[in-house]
Write an enzyme that holds these catalytic residues in place. Structure first.
Site, mmCIF file in Angstrom:
data_model
loop_
_atom_site.group_PDB
_atom_site.id
_atom_site.type_symbol
_atom_site.label_atom_id
_atom_site.label_comp_id
_atom_site.label_asym_id
_atom_site.label_seq_id
_atom_site.Cartn_x
_atom_site.Cartn_y
_atom_site.Cartn_z
ATOM 1 N N HIS A 343 0.851 -1.207 0.000
ATOM 2 C CA HIS A 343 0.000 0.000 0.000
ATOM 3 C C HIS A 343 0.879 1.247 0.000
ATOM 4 C CE1 HIS A 343 -3.195 2.801 1.255
ATOM 5 N NE2 HIS A 343 -4.049 1.871 0.873
ATOM 6 N N ILE A 349 1.810 4.796 1.508
ATOM 7 C CA ILE A 349 0.849 5.639 2.223
ATOM 8 C C ILE A 349 0.117 4.763 3.233
ATOM 9 C CG2 ILE A 349 -1.365 6.862 1.958
ATOM 10 C CD1 ILE A 349 -0.329 7.990 -0.654
ATOM 11 N N GLY A 352 -5.904 4.737 5.415
ATOM 12 C CA GLY A 352 -6.715 5.560 6.320
ATOM 13 C C GLY A 352 -7.449 4.726 7.357
ATOM 14 N N VAL A 353 -7.939 3.552 6.942
ATOM 15 C CA VAL A 353 -8.707 2.730 7.894
ATOM 16 C C VAL A 353 -7.817 2.253 9.035
ATOM 17 C CG1 VAL A 353 -10.504 2.007 6.300
ATOM 18 C CG2 VAL A 353 -8.400 0.674 6.450
ATOM 19 N N GLU A 357 -8.265 2.631 12.944
ATOM 20 C CA GLU A 357 -8.027 1.506 13.863
ATOM 21 C C GLU A 357 -7.075 1.926 14.992
ATOM 22 O OE1 GLU A 357 -9.261 -1.446 14.352
ATOM 23 O OE2 GLU A 357 -7.753 -2.179 15.773
#
Ligand code: ZN
Length: 437
Positions: A343, A349, A352-353, A357
């Site tokens: 990723h 990067i 975002g999730v 978390e």
């Protein structure tokens, strides 16, 4: 508390004489998009200028007494307090105001005509969150037997004590939650006032040229208002509340607090706003300057005693601040994180999730640290208003701040913000529930 920003629906105008200059002035209000704020545009033949009624633009109250004036090199606008009081209380966040003249019209000496014109223009909700400054701890200033205090409160509430001993005014106390409805009914109609003895000195200073016995309650020490009648028995204290709101408006955004003024006037009010502004700036800097080093509150091995997450899914390196309502964790994001392998290859990067978390894990520490919750688990029930604002790359230090908004039984509502270098990269609200196994 969640509120949307508001503006007016259509353009409207109002004109009248300035209370102090006695000159005819005109205001034309126009709708404005979210985050514009209140903006004055001066159109005066050769002179053109734009200025915001914020504390940074306040003119010296000693030089321009008995009113609130704003200005910079190019523009000066006087007696803005009644207009600002009405806009602030009617919760109009954004409006463009063209002004012809140097002073807001005095009208009937109260904020009511401004409320009426705002209502005539109509109020429009904008699709953007209202900025709110929440007072978390008591703030006060005190000088020459006058005081202002702000206490934590979910909404804006104003109390005021006025004291004119040995006059018919005596001592007056009033206290109101400031909603548009209450303001319109109880505060806006209250007119400006002065003692009869003050008139001569004011005239000598060149002030009050537009004042008369109708738009200014001139108080005879023994008999009360001259050639006039009170709209409320305690009209003066209500007007002081109106003026205090006008000064609070210079803060530039909604304040959630119970503000108590005791015999305070413009000079004191604006000093108080400066102090609050300083605290607001400091809050921003606090988080911006926090590069945590040295002693942590909880290191990874302690965190593992509270939440069950383990490599590769433990996304908090250390908890640096922890109390019943707030936890701040950090995560140093390195190039070696497992998720960067895919990723994305060549352009790492952080997903975002996973930032969400990581905030949830800090929230887990916040909830499960309590003795009664030790050994339990916290599950997500919902996440909402999640915004991803900036990309997080290798080398970033994530500061994960989670605050408890509400907790009831096993369910908690939390607000999380993740910062890198002082800027919010991700934010959101979560509901979590505590389960036994
Ligand atoms: Zn006033």
């Amino acid at each position: 508390m969640e509120k949307s920003q508001r503006t007016i629906e259509r353009s409207v105008e109002i004109e009248g004489l300035g209370l102090h200059t006695g000159e005819k002035t005109r205001l034309i209000f126009h709708p404005a998009p979210a985050d514009t704020g209140i903006v004055f545009m001066k159109k005066d033949g050769s002179q053109n200028g734009v200025i915001k009624p914020v504390i940074e633009n306040l003119l010296d109250t000693a030089k321009f007494p008995r009113r609130t004036s704003i200005g910079d090199e190019g523009v000066q606008i006087h007696t803005v307090e009644h207009l600002l009081s009405a806009l602030y209380s009617m919760e109009i966040d954004n409006v463009l105001i063209e002004i012809e003249g140097n002073e807001c019209p005095g009208l009937d000496g109260s904020a009511r005509p401004f409320v009426e014109i705002i209502k005539k223009a109509g109020i429009k909700q904008l699709n953007k969150k209202k900025n709110i400054f929440v007072v978390k701890e008591p703030i006060y200033i005190s000088e020459n037997n006058t005081h202002i205090i702000a206490l934590p409160s979910d909404e804006l509430k104003i109390s005021y004590i006025l004291d004119y001993p040995e006059t018919s005014l005596g001592s007056q106390y009033a206290s109101y939650s400031i909603t548009p409805e209450i303001y319109e009914k109880e505060i806006a109609p209250a007119r400006t006032f002065c003692l009869k003895e003050e008139i001569e000195p004011l005239k000598k200073m060149g002030l009050g040229k537009g004042s008369d016995y109708k738009n200014t309650l001139v108080i005879d020490k023994d008999k009360g208002p001259i050639d006039n009648q009170f709209r409320f028995k305690d009209e003066p204290v209500r007007h002081k509340i109106s003026d205090l709101i006008g000064d609070i408006a210079l803060f530039g955004c909604y304040i959630a607090a119970h503000i108590i003024g005791i015999k305070s006037g413009h000079a004191m009010n604006t000093r108080f706003i400066r102090k609050m502004k300083g605290l607001q700036e400091k809050e921003k800097i606090d988080i911006r300057d926090k590069v945590y080093s040295g002693d942590g509150v909880l290191y990874a091995e302690d965190i593992c005693k509270i939440i069950p997450h383990r490599y590769p899914f433990l996304l908090v390196d250390r908890i640096v601040e922890l109390n019943d309502n707030k936890a701040v964790g950090i995560k140093n994001v390195s190039m070696n994180e497992w998720f960067f392998q895919g990723h994305f290859p060549g352009k790492p990067i952080m997903p975002g999730v996973l930032i969400v978390e990581a905030m949830a894990q800090v929230g887990g520490v916040l909830m499960l640290q309590k003795d009664e919750n030790r050994g339990k688990l916290a599950y997500f029930m919902s996440i909402e208003q999640v915004k991803f604002r900036k990309a997080v790359r290798p080398g970033c230090q994530l500061i994960l701040q989670v605050e408890l908004l509400k907790s009831k039984g096993k369910v908690a509502r939390l607000e999380g913000k993740a910062f890198v270098d002082g800027s919010v990269v991700t934010e959101g609200k979560f509901m979590s529930t505590i389960v036994d196994e």
